[in-house]
Design a protein around this motif. Structure first.
Motif, PDB file in Angstrom:
ATOM      1  N   SER A 108       0.837  -1.201   0.000  1.00 18.78           N
ATOM      2  CA  SER A 108       0.000   0.000   0.000  1.00 18.78           C
ATOM      3  C   SER A 108       0.874   1.254   0.000  1.00 18.78           C
ATOM      4  O   SER A 108       1.799   1.390   0.799  1.00 18.78           O
ATOM      5  N   PRO A 125      -0.605   4.874  -0.230  1.00 23.10           N
ATOM      6  CA  PRO A 125      -1.641   5.867  -0.521  1.00 23.10           C
ATOM      7  C   PRO A 125      -1.031   7.214  -0.896  1.00 23.10           C
ATOM      8  O   PRO A 125      -0.004   7.619  -0.350  1.00 23.10           O
ATOM      9  N   THR A 174      -2.178  10.136  -0.342  1.00 23.68           N
ATOM     10  CA  THR A 174      -2.404  11.195   0.651  1.00 23.68           C
ATOM     11  C   THR A 174      -1.844  10.845   2.024  1.00 23.68           C
ATOM     12  O   THR A 174      -2.339  11.307   3.031  1.00 23.68           O
ATOM     13  N   TRP A 175      -0.768  10.054   2.071  1.00 22.47           N
ATOM     14  CA  TRP A 175      -0.264   9.601   3.367  1.00 22.47           C
ATOM     15  C   TRP A 175       0.244  10.761   4.213  1.00 22.47           C
ATOM     16  O   TRP A 175       0.116  10.750   5.433  1.00 22.47           O
ATOM     17  N   LYS A 176       0.809  11.789   3.594  1.00 21.96           N
ATOM     18  CA  LYS A 176       1.329  12.920   4.374  1.00 21.96           C
ATOM     19  C   LYS A 176       0.197  13.689   5.052  1.00 21.96           C
ATOM     20  O   LYS A 176       0.267  13.986   6.242  1.00 21.96           O
ATOM     21  N   SER A 177      -0.845  14.009   4.308  1.00 21.25           N
ATOM     22  CA  SER A 177      -1.954  14.750   4.908  1.00 21.25           C
ATOM     23  C   SER A 177      -2.701  13.879   5.917  1.00 21.25           C
ATOM     24  O   SER A 177      -3.159  14.378   6.952  1.00 21.25           O
ATOM     25  N   ASN A 178      -2.816  12.583   5.640  1.00 24.04           N
ATOM     26  CA  ASN A 178      -3.456  11.683   6.608  1.00 24.04           C
ATOM     27  C   ASN A 178      -2.662  11.636   7.912  1.00 24.04           C
ATOM     28  O   ASN A 178      -3.237  11.618   8.998  1.00 24.04           O
ATOM     29  N   THR A 179      -1.340  11.633   7.812  1.00 16.82           N
ATOM     30  CA  THR A 179      -0.490  11.615   9.000  1.00 16.82           C
ATOM     31  C   THR A 179      -0.642  12.906   9.797  1.00 16.82           C
ATOM     32  O   THR A 179      -0.722  12.880  11.028  1.00 16.82           O
ATOM     33  N   ILE A 192      -3.266  14.935   9.827  1.00 15.90           N
ATOM     34  CA  ILE A 192      -4.609  14.937  10.422  1.00 15.90           C
ATOM     35  C   ILE A 192      -4.649  14.032  11.645  1.00 15.90           C
ATOM     36  O   ILE A 192      -5.201  14.402  12.688  1.00 15.90           O
ATOM     37  N   ALA A 193      -4.054  12.851  11.551  1.00 18.29           N
ATOM     38  CA  ALA A 193      -4.028  11.928  12.699  1.00 18.29           C
ATOM     39  C   ALA A 193      -3.228  12.523  13.856  1.00 18.29           C
ATOM     40  O   ALA A 193      -3.635  12.428  15.019  1.00 18.29           O
TER      41      ALA A 193
END
Length: 76
Positions: free
Chosen positions: A22, A24, A26-31, A33-34
């Motif tokens: 995997s 993704p 958008t992993w940077k923005s997801n990180t 946000i988390a």
């Protein structure tokens, strides 16, 4: 040393972690946000904890929680 070349895998298998290899987009923005969500949650828990903190026995020396505990705010 343990690396496996990518091989064909079944596309119909679903995984909550994203499946095989995997990556993704958008992993940077997801990180971010988390991390923000965890920071807000930690801040809320810290605030409630500091408001409810009461020491029935006075500390014999200075401790860090004296900076934010209501019990010691007026002793400065």
């Amino acid at each position: 040393m343990g690396a496996v070349s990518r091989y064909p895998y079944p596309k119909d298998v679903w995984s909550p972690a994203g499946g095989w290899w995997s990556r993704p987009k958008t992993w940077k923005s997801n990180t971010v946000i988390a991390a923000l969500g965890m920071a807000v949650t930690l801040g809320a828990v810290w605030r409630v904890s500091a408001e409810k903190e009461v020491r029935y026995q006075q500390p014999k020396r200075w401790i860090p929680s004296m900076m934010w505990a209501k019990q010691y705010k007026d002793q400065e």
